[in-house]
Design a protein around this motif. Structure first.
Motif, mmCIF file in Angstrom:
data_model
loop_
_atom_site.group_PDB
_atom_site.id
_atom_site.type_symbol
_atom_site.label_atom_id
_atom_site.label_comp_id
_atom_site.label_asym_id
_atom_site.label_seq_id
_atom_site.Cartn_x
_atom_site.Cartn_y
_atom_site.Cartn_z
ATOM 1 N N LEU A 12 -18.869 -25.021 16.301
ATOM 2 C CA LEU A 12 -17.814 -25.611 17.115
ATOM 3 C C LEU A 12 -18.036 -25.363 18.602
ATOM 4 C CD1 LEU A 12 -14.879 -24.912 14.712
ATOM 5 C CD2 LEU A 12 -15.814 -27.142 15.314
ATOM 6 N N THR A 13 -18.642 -24.239 18.958
ATOM 7 C CA THR A 13 -18.983 -23.995 20.364
ATOM 8 C C THR A 13 -20.021 -25.015 20.818
ATOM 9 O OG1 THR A 13 -18.503 -21.635 20.124
ATOM 10 C CG2 THR A 13 -19.854 -22.284 22.004
ATOM 11 N N GLY A 23 -15.764 -35.943 28.161
ATOM 12 C CA GLY A 23 -14.351 -35.748 28.463
ATOM 13 C C GLY A 23 -13.492 -35.573 27.225
ATOM 14 N N ALA A 24 -14.102 -35.370 26.077
ATOM 15 C CA ALA A 24 -13.356 -35.253 24.817
ATOM 16 C C ALA A 24 -13.225 -33.800 24.360
ATOM 17 C CB ALA A 24 -14.035 -36.082 23.734
ATOM 18 N N HIS A 25 -13.599 -32.851 25.209
ATOM 19 C CA HIS A 25 -13.537 -31.439 24.814
ATOM 20 C C HIS A 25 -12.105 -30.972 24.539
ATOM 21 C CE1 HIS A 25 -12.993 -31.490 29.162
ATOM 22 N NE2 HIS A 25 -12.376 -30.324 29.050
ATOM 23 N N ARG A 26 -11.122 -31.718 25.021
ATOM 24 C CA ARG A 26 -9.725 -31.341 24.773
ATOM 25 C C ARG A 26 -9.316 -31.557 23.318
ATOM 26 N NH1 ARG A 26 -10.244 -33.312 29.691
ATOM 27 N NH2 ARG A 26 -9.606 -31.983 31.411
ATOM 28 N N ALA A 105 -12.958 -21.022 26.345
ATOM 29 C CA ALA A 105 -13.079 -21.434 27.744
ATOM 30 C C ALA A 105 -13.534 -22.893 27.849
ATOM 31 C CB ALA A 105 -14.040 -20.515 28.487
ATOM 32 N N LEU A 106 -14.497 -23.277 27.029
ATOM 33 C CA LEU A 106 -15.023 -24.645 27.074
ATOM 34 C C LEU A 106 -13.999 -25.682 26.607
ATOM 35 C CD1 LEU A 106 -18.602 -24.051 25.656
ATOM 36 C CD2 LEU A 106 -18.031 -24.855 27.966
#
Length: 181
Positions: A12-13, A23-26, A105-106
């Motif tokens: 997952l990291t 921009g989909a890291h949220r 953090a990411l």
């Protein structure tokens, strides 16, 4: 089981690193939470029944979601109900943990230094901006730590969740977890 969870966290990291330029890291925390819930249900047999209101978690976006914090099992409940476009808050010391801290953090975790109120206010100000800019909700355990309550009582709420909701001008959506023992 520890090895499986470590592989899941490593994957997952890496996945979050790939999502970030898009921009989909949220969405990474939602994916992680749901994956964790499936793995833990399969390996431990622990599951939760959602009695009512789960639709409020997505319908009120963005919002500040607050939930009581009784024990370590609350993380499993959170994993089961975690909506898309939501981030968690965590104590700032978790940021330094290999893999977990990197992932957090990411993926947009709001880190709070509970010993430094000025730093905590800055973190919440940044979170309020993110919430409005990206329609990102935030999940907070307003008791600040596990209460280990044996009955229906709850610990004293810290003010941060409510200050954040006022700053961002968003709703507060409560999540109540009943005793599971």
């Amino acid at each position: 089981m520890h090895t499986l969870l470590l592989y899941l966290l490593y994957f997952l990291t890496a996945y979050t690193l790939l999502l970030r330029p898009l921009g989909a890291h949220r969405l990474a925390q939602h994916l992680t939470a749901r994956s964790f819930a499936l793995v833990m249900c399969y390996t431990t047999g622990v599951s939760f029944d959602i009695i009512s209101g789960e639709h409020h978690l997505s319908a009120s976006r963005p919002c500040v979601i607050v939930g009581n914090h009784q024990s370590e099992l609350d993380v499993l409940l959170l994993a089961r109900i975690f909506p898309k476009w939501c981030s968690v808050t965590a104590k700032s010391s978790l940021k330094r943990m290999p893999f977990l801290g990197w992932f957090m953090a990411l993926s947009g975790t709001v880190f709070i230094d509970r010993k430094n109120s000025s730093s905590a206010r800055q973190a919440f100000a940044g979170a309020a901006e993110e919430m409005l800019r990206h329609r990102q909700s935030v999940f907070i355990f307003p008791e600040g730590t596990r209460s280990y309550a044996q009955g229906p009582e709850m610990g004293t709420f810290k003010k941060g969740a409510f200050h954040l909701a006022v700053q961002a001008q968003v709703d507060v959506v409560p999540v109540v977890c009943a005793n599971y023992w």
